[in-house]
Design an enzyme around this catalytic site. Structure first.
Site, short mmCIF file in Angstrom:
data_model
loop_
_atom_site.label_atom_id
_atom_site.label_comp_id
_atom_site.label_asym_id
_atom_site.label_seq_id
_atom_site.Cartn_x
_atom_site.Cartn_y
_atom_site.Cartn_z
N LYS A 43 -6.32 11.62 0.81
CA LYS A 43 -6.53 11.74 2.23
C LYS A 43 -5.31 11.26 3.03
O LYS A 43 -5.13 11.61 4.19
CB LYS A 43 -7.74 10.87 2.65
CG LYS A 43 -9.02 11.19 1.97
CD LYS A 43 -10.08 10.14 2.41
CE LYS A 43 -11.25 10.14 1.46
NZ LYS A 43 -12.15 9.01 1.73
N GLY A 44 -4.51 10.40 2.38
CA GLY A 44 -3.48 9.65 3.11
C GLY A 44 -2.51 10.46 3.95
O GLY A 44 -2.00 9.96 4.95
N ASP A 100 1.79 10.77 1.80
CA ASP A 100 2.00 9.62 2.68
C ASP A 100 3.06 8.70 2.10
O ASP A 100 3.98 8.26 2.78
CB ASP A 100 0.67 8.87 2.92
CG ASP A 100 -0.09 8.55 1.62
OD1 ASP A 100 0.39 8.87 0.52
OD2 ASP A 100 -1.19 7.97 1.73
N ASP A 103 5.01 6.17 -4.55
CA ASP A 103 4.97 4.81 -5.07
C ASP A 103 5.40 4.84 -6.55
O ASP A 103 6.59 4.94 -6.85
CB ASP A 103 3.55 4.27 -4.86
CG ASP A 103 3.38 2.80 -5.18
OD1 ASP A 103 4.35 2.06 -5.02
OD2 ASP A 103 2.27 2.41 -5.58
N LYS A 131 8.78 4.14 -1.87
CA LYS A 131 8.95 2.78 -2.43
C LYS A 131 9.68 2.92 -3.76
O LYS A 131 9.06 2.87 -4.82
CB LYS A 131 7.57 2.17 -2.71
CG LYS A 131 6.89 1.49 -1.55
CD LYS A 131 5.62 0.80 -2.08
CE LYS A 131 4.71 0.36 -0.96
NZ LYS A 131 3.39 -0.07 -1.49
N PHE A 152 2.19 -3.91 0.37
CA PHE A 152 1.08 -2.98 0.58
C PHE A 152 0.89 -2.78 2.08
O PHE A 152 0.64 -3.72 2.82
CB PHE A 152 -0.20 -3.50 -0.06
CG PHE A 152 -1.25 -2.43 -0.15
CD1 PHE A 152 -1.25 -1.54 -1.21
CD2 PHE A 152 -2.20 -2.27 0.86
CE1 PHE A 152 -2.19 -0.52 -1.28
CE2 PHE A 152 -3.14 -1.25 0.79
CZ PHE A 152 -3.13 -0.38 -0.28
N ASP A 159 -4.53 3.67 3.83
CA ASP A 159 -5.73 2.82 3.92
C ASP A 159 -5.63 1.58 3.05
O ASP A 159 -4.86 1.52 2.10
CB ASP A 159 -6.96 3.61 3.45
CG ASP A 159 -6.93 3.83 1.93
OD1 ASP A 159 -5.95 4.40 1.43
OD2 ASP A 159 -7.89 3.40 1.24
N ARG A 165 -6.82 3.70 8.38
CA ARG A 165 -6.09 4.98 8.43
C ARG A 165 -5.79 5.38 9.87
O ARG A 165 -4.84 6.10 10.15
CB ARG A 165 -6.91 6.10 7.78
CG ARG A 165 -7.12 5.94 6.28
CD ARG A 165 -7.68 7.23 5.70
NE ARG A 165 -8.27 7.07 4.38
CZ ARG A 165 -7.59 7.10 3.23
NH1 ARG A 165 -6.29 7.29 3.25
NH2 ARG A 165 -8.21 6.96 2.08
P1 IMP Z 1 1.61 6.95 -6.91
O1 IMP Z 1 2.95 7.35 -6.36
O2 IMP Z 1 1.02 7.92 -7.87
O3 IMP Z 1 1.63 5.54 -7.45
O4 IMP Z 1 0.51 6.90 -5.77
C1 IMP Z 1 0.76 7.04 -4.45
C2 IMP Z 1 -0.56 6.82 -3.74
O5 IMP Z 1 -0.94 5.44 -3.83
C3 IMP Z 1 -0.42 7.11 -2.26
O6 IMP Z 1 -0.79 8.43 -1.97
C4 IMP Z 1 -1.35 6.10 -1.64
O7 IMP Z 1 -2.65 6.64 -1.54
C5 IMP Z 1 -1.40 4.95 -2.60
N1 IMP Z 1 -0.54 3.85 -2.14
C6 IMP Z 1 0.60 3.41 -2.73
N2 IMP Z 1 1.14 2.39 -2.05
C7 IMP Z 1 0.32 2.18 -0.99
C8 IMP Z 1 0.37 1.25 0.12
O8 IMP Z 1 1.27 0.40 0.28
N3 IMP Z 1 -0.64 1.34 1.02
C9 IMP Z 1 -1.66 2.25 0.90
N4 IMP Z 1 -1.73 3.14 -0.11
C10 IMP Z 1 -0.74 3.11 -1.04
MG MG Z 2 -3.06 8.71 -1.13
#
Ligand code: IMP
Ligand code: MG
Length: 179
Positions: A43-44, A100, A103, A131, A152, A159, A165
């Site tokens: 959803k982000g 969004d 990470d 990040k 975070f 969220d 959000r």
């Molecule tokens: P990744 O890159 O697969 O680890 O996941 C990314 C997802 O993790 C993003 O779409 C967010 O939903 C969530 N996420 C990662 N860091 C944060 C944060 O600092 N705040 C809120 N959601 C985060």
């Molecule tokens: Mg997300």
């Protein structure tokens, strides 16, 4: 009301708007004549995507995917579950994947491969936040709004336990909220 939970603002609403407009202008230039398909990761990304699209002066359309990652807590298995698939055939289309935050990169590397297997004309990643310190998967974004520190953060679509959000800016919560 929500403001009382915020410890520090990282990116103000004005900073976000300015940067999103810059990204929109770049995409408008890069995709001239290409009718890109924006694919938002729910959803982000929904707040960012809504603003970004309005900063893009092109014929374009949108689709959404919803995913969740397997694995509990800090251990990610690298497997991603698709909860909502594409509704369009992406073959031959110029895809811009909208996230969004990039990470660990597990979600986007999975989605990129998933879409690539459906033979788009091209695929690029546009993320509001990056990040890089936390990257596990070998992936980088083509368009990045801001690099952000390893904290975070919430707001502007992001969220904590599905809340915040709707904050118009991005910030860090007070530590007692996470407790
Ligand atoms: P990744 O890159 O697969 O680890 O996941 C990314 C997802 O993790 C993003 O779409 C967010 O939903 C969530 N996420 C990662 N860091 C944060 C944060 O600092 N705040 C809120 N959601 C985060
Ligand atoms: Mg997300």
């Amino acid at each position: 009301m929500l403001e009382k939970d915020i410890d520090r603002v990282f990116f103000s609403a004005e900073e976000l708007q300015d940067r999103v407009r810059e990204l929109g202008a770049r995409i408008t230039k890069d995709y001239e004549g290409k009718d890109p398909l924006f694919v938002g990761v729910l959803k982000g990304s929904f707040v960012f995507m809504a603003d970004l699209m309005r900063a893009v002066d092109l014929y374009c359309d949108i689709d959404f995917m919803a995913v969740s990652s397997y694995g509990s807590g800090t251990t990610t298995t690298g497997a991603v579950k698709i909860n909502k698939d594409l509704t369009y055939n992406v073959e031959g289309r110029h895809i811009i994947l909208i996230e969004d935050i990039l990470d660990s990169g597990v979600t986007l590397s999975y989605l990129k491969k998933y879409i690539e297997a459906r033979k788009p004309a091209s695929i690029r990643i546009c993320t509001l936040l990056d990040k890089p310190a936390r990257r596990k998967a070998d992936i980088s974004a083509d368009y990045v709004g801001f690099e952000c520190p390893d904290a975070f953060i919430v707001g502007y679509g992001l969220d904590y336990a599905e809340r915040y959000r709707n904050l118009p800016y991005i910030g860090v919560l007070k530590s007692e909220i996470y407790a």
